[in-house]
Design an enzyme around this catalytic site. Structure first.
Site, short mmCIF file in Angstrom:
data_model
loop_
_atom_site.label_atom_id
_atom_site.label_comp_id
_atom_site.label_asym_id
_atom_site.label_seq_id
_atom_site.Cartn_x
_atom_site.Cartn_y
_atom_site.Cartn_z
CD1 TRP A 185 13.10 2.55 17.50
CD2 TRP A 185 12.91 0.56 16.29
NE1 TRP A 185 14.37 1.91 17.14
CE2 TRP A 185 14.16 0.86 16.61
CE3 TRP A 185 12.44 -0.58 15.82
CZ2 TRP A 185 15.04 -0.38 16.64
CZ3 TRP A 185 13.39 -1.70 15.48
CH2 TRP A 185 14.68 -1.28 15.84
CB ILE A 186 11.53 -0.26 22.19
CG1 ILE A 186 10.19 -1.03 22.15
CG2 ILE A 186 12.17 -0.01 23.43
CD1 ILE A 186 10.33 -2.40 22.71
CG ASP B 251 8.65 -12.08 21.83
OD1 ASP B 251 8.74 -11.88 20.67
OD2 ASP B 251 8.16 -12.91 22.62
CG ASP B 252 9.85 -6.93 16.66
OD1 ASP B 252 8.91 -6.37 16.60
OD2 ASP B 252 10.65 -6.33 15.59
CE1 TYR C 93 14.77 -1.89 25.66
CE2 TYR C 93 14.81 -2.22 23.13
CZ TYR C 93 14.08 -2.47 24.56
OH TYR C 93 13.28 -3.60 24.44
P1 G4P Z 1 12.90 -11.35 18.26
O1 G4P Z 1 12.94 -13.04 17.69
O2 G4P Z 1 13.51 -11.30 19.58
O3 G4P Z 1 11.58 -10.82 18.42
O4 G4P Z 1 13.63 -10.55 17.51
P2 G4P Z 1 13.57 -10.18 15.78
O5 G4P Z 1 14.24 -11.10 15.20
O6 G4P Z 1 12.24 -9.97 15.45
O7 G4P Z 1 14.48 -8.80 15.69
C1 G4P Z 1 15.25 -8.36 14.62
C2 G4P Z 1 16.19 -7.46 15.46
O8 G4P Z 1 15.63 -6.17 15.77
C3 G4P Z 1 16.84 -7.79 16.72
O9 G4P Z 1 18.29 -7.25 16.91
C4 G4P Z 1 16.15 -7.15 17.96
O10 G4P Z 1 17.02 -6.60 18.96
C5 G4P Z 1 15.81 -5.73 17.11
N1 G4P Z 1 14.81 -5.05 17.50
C6 G4P Z 1 13.52 -5.45 17.41
N2 G4P Z 1 12.67 -4.50 17.67
C7 G4P Z 1 13.08 -3.58 18.23
C8 G4P Z 1 13.00 -2.11 18.98
O11 G4P Z 1 11.89 -2.04 18.97
N3 G4P Z 1 13.94 -1.56 19.23
C9 G4P Z 1 15.29 -1.85 19.35
N4 G4P Z 1 16.18 -1.08 19.43
N5 G4P Z 1 15.71 -2.98 18.48
C10 G4P Z 1 14.54 -3.76 18.21
P3 G4P Z 1 19.58 -8.30 16.32
O12 G4P Z 1 19.21 -8.23 14.67
O13 G4P Z 1 19.28 -9.50 17.03
O14 G4P Z 1 20.71 -7.71 16.64
P4 G4P Z 1 21.09 -6.88 18.01
O15 G4P Z 1 20.64 -5.38 18.03
O16 G4P Z 1 20.48 -7.40 19.27
O17 G4P Z 1 22.54 -6.85 17.92
#
Ligand code: G4P
Ligand code: MG
Length: 176
Positions: A151-152, A97-98, A154
């Site tokens: 930044w996490i 949850d970012d 994984y």
């Molecule tokens: P949220 O609603 O869950 O808070 O997500 P948000 O739209 O803010 O996040 C945008 C993208 O950035 C998401 O991926 C999320 O997984 C990724 N993200 C945010 N913070 C971090 C972090 O600290 N570490 C990593 N590794 N990823 C992060 P997405 O665009 O939905 O794509 P996908 O990577 O899940 O395919």
């Protein structure tokens, strides 16, 4: 702030503890909905404990026309979503949850398909100002761990998993 890295074993322990809290609650979900791609592996790990079927949705943030902020876009969605999820108790799973943008978008989409109830479980919640909100339809919100706004890293994003794990071992024990 330095990135925070987690090993598969650390994630597994976070999931086990998170699943224990979900099972101890009054909420008994019928299905897991994983937000891809980050939520795929956490959802599969949660399934080990909750033993529920998983549906997946793919959502990504993109910058739309005449939009300065990124907005979520469906990459893939559940077929026949209304039949599959109507009347079901959903546990929506994501890794982090970012900004809450994707999470809010996904919750609103799912809520429009008339589930019986909707709950959210994330591995990590970042302590920061959020752009999105958790809509009131959500009856439970669980986070495995509360983290600072860093930044996490994984383990499933690592190309070299041995190097990823070595980096974790070499870090001072400043991680939460
Ligand atoms: P949220 O609603 O869950 O808070 O997500 P948000 O739209 O803010 O996040 C945008 C993208 O950035 C998401 O991926 C999320 O997984 C990724 N993200 C945010 N913070 C971090 C972090 O600290 N570490 C990593 N590794 N990823 C992060 P997405 O665009 O939905 O794509 P996908 O990577 O899940 O395919
Ligand atoms: Mg994601």
């Amino acid at each position: 702030m330095d990135p925070i890295a987690f090993s598969y074993n650390e994630i597994h322990k976070t999931v086990a503890e998170l699943a224990a809290r979900i099972m101890a609650s009054a909420y008994q979900p019928d299905v897991i909905v994983a937000i891809g791609s980050g939520g795929f592996i956490p959802a599969r790990m949660i399934k080990t404990f909750l033993k529920l079927p998983i549906y997946t949705v793919g959502i990504s943030l993109y910058v739309g026309e005449n939009v300065t902020l990124p907005v979520p876009k469906k990459i893939q969605w559940i077929d026949e979503v209304e039949q599959k999820l109507a009347g079901k108790k959903i546990l929506l799973v994501d890794e982090v949850d970012d900004s809450r943008t994707t999470l809010e978008y996904c919750i609103r989409e799912l809520a429009s398909h008339h589930p019986a109830e909707l709950a959210v479980a994330v591995l990590h919640n970042k302590d920061k100002e959020k752009r999105g909100v958790i809509p009131t339809e959500v009856v439970h919100y669980w986070a495995g761990e509360e983290l600072p706004d860093a930044w996490i890293k994984y383990p499933w994003d690592a190309v070299d998993i041995e190097a990823h794990d070595r980096m974790i071992l070499s870090l001072p024990s400043s991680q939460p």
